[in-house]
Motif scaffolding. Structure first.
Motif, PDB file in Angstrom:
ATOM      1  N   CYS A  39       0.850  -1.187   0.000  1.00 56.96           N
ATOM      2  CA  CYS A  39       0.000   0.000   0.000  1.00 56.96           C
ATOM      3  C   CYS A  39       0.889   1.241   0.000  1.00 56.96           C
ATOM      4  CB  CYS A  39      -0.912  -0.019   1.221  1.00 56.96           C
ATOM      5  SG  CYS A  39      -2.162   1.289   1.187  1.00 56.96           S
ATOM      6  N   TRP A  71       5.984   2.117   0.244  1.00 56.15           N
ATOM      7  CA  TRP A  71       4.831   1.293   0.607  1.00 56.15           C
ATOM      8  C   TRP A  71       4.992   0.654   1.973  1.00 56.15           C
ATOM      9  CZ3 TRP A  71       5.725  -3.886   1.419  1.00 56.15           C
ATOM     10  CH2 TRP A  71       6.837  -4.466   0.793  1.00 56.15           C
ATOM     11  N   CYS A  79      -6.027  -1.357   1.868  1.00 52.88           N
ATOM     12  CA  CYS A  79      -5.190  -0.255   1.386  1.00 52.88           C
ATOM     13  C   CYS A  79      -6.010   0.946   0.925  1.00 52.88           C
ATOM     14  CB  CYS A  79      -4.287  -0.727   0.248  1.00 52.88           C
ATOM     15  SG  CYS A  79      -3.236   0.589  -0.432  1.00 52.88           S
ATOM     16  N   GLU A  80      -6.921   0.717   0.027  1.00 55.38           N
ATOM     17  CA  GLU A  80      -7.671   1.819  -0.566  1.00 55.38           C
ATOM     18  C   GLU A  80      -8.751   2.382   0.368  1.00 55.38           C
ATOM     19  OE1 GLU A  80      -7.296   1.001  -5.260  1.00 55.38           O
ATOM     20  OE2 GLU A  80      -8.333  -0.563  -4.123  1.00 55.38           O
ATOM     21  N   SER A  84      -4.630   8.632   3.308  1.00 52.89           N
ATOM     22  CA  SER A  84      -3.331   9.085   2.816  1.00 52.89           C
ATOM     23  C   SER A  84      -3.496  10.517   2.318  1.00 52.89           C
ATOM     24  CB  SER A  84      -2.827   8.188   1.687  1.00 52.89           C
ATOM     25  OG  SER A  84      -1.626   8.729   1.148  1.00 52.89           O
ATOM     26  N   SER A  87      -2.209  11.409  -1.231  1.00 49.16           N
ATOM     27  CA  SER A  87      -2.759  10.719  -2.396  1.00 49.16           C
ATOM     28  C   SER A  87      -3.822  11.561  -3.096  1.00 49.16           C
ATOM     29  CB  SER A  87      -3.378   9.395  -1.947  1.00 49.16           C
ATOM     30  OG  SER A  87      -4.176   8.834  -2.955  1.00 49.16           O
ATOM     31  N   THR A  89      -6.538  10.618  -4.219  1.00 45.54           N
ATOM     32  CA  THR A  89      -7.863  10.178  -3.787  1.00 45.54           C
ATOM     33  C   THR A  89      -8.078  10.353  -2.286  1.00 45.54           C
ATOM     34  OG1 THR A  89      -7.145   7.910  -3.369  1.00 45.54           O
ATOM     35  CG2 THR A  89      -7.932   8.409  -5.615  1.00 45.54           C
ATOM     36  N   GLN A  93      -2.816   3.747  -2.111  1.00 42.35           N
ATOM     37  CA  GLN A  93      -2.894   3.275  -3.497  1.00 42.35           C
ATOM     38  C   GLN A  93      -2.135   1.960  -3.633  1.00 42.35           C
ATOM     39  OE1 GLN A  93      -4.590   5.225  -5.996  1.00 42.35           O
ATOM     40  NE2 GLN A  93      -5.263   6.180  -4.095  1.00 42.35           N
ATOM     41  N   PHE A  97       2.434   6.716  -6.708  1.00 41.94           N
ATOM     42  CA  PHE A  97       1.687   7.841  -7.244  1.00 41.94           C
ATOM     43  C   PHE A  97       2.458   9.134  -7.007  1.00 41.94           C
ATOM     44  CE2 PHE A  97       0.157   7.170  -2.924  1.00 41.94           C
ATOM     45  CZ  PHE A  97       0.222   8.449  -2.375  1.00 41.94           C
TER      46      PHE A  97
END
Length: 100
Positions: A39, A71, A79-80, A84, A87, A89, A93, A97
């Motif tokens: 992650c 990571w 993870c998602e 973060s 990130s 998003t 991720q 990224f």
């Protein structure tokens, strides 16, 4: 007398085998439950597991919190869903990224 010795030996062997089987069965579900994935962007400074980008070597070498190319191993599927702030998003991720 020999019969007693072989009976004890057989009992000891059976007990050892049963104990080994019990240990194997006890650890199998735990291993399956702890499947991990990489992650990116969730590790804190110096707490990454590996891949901290150019100029670093590996584990423990990230230079800032939530570095996009470093990571941390996390339980598969989380993870998602892990925050973060760097990130795009706002969450970890599954690949490197560019930080925002």
């Amino acid at each position: 007398m020999a019969r007693n010795h072989s009976t004890l030996s057989l009992a000891g062997t059976g007990l050892a085998a049963a104990f080994g089987l019990a240990l194997t069965l006890a650890t199998a579900p735990a291993e399956a439950a702890t499947e991990q994935e990489k992650c990116f962007g969730v590790a804190l400074k110096g707490k990454n597991d590996c891949a901290a980008g150019p100029g670093t070597t590996c584990a423990g070498t990230s230079v800032r919190d939530h570095q996009g190319n470093a990571w941390k191993a996390v339980p598969k599927g989380t993870c998602e869903k892990t925050a973060s702030p760097s990130s795009p998003t706002g969450f970890g991720q599954l690949a490197e990224f560019a930080e925002k």
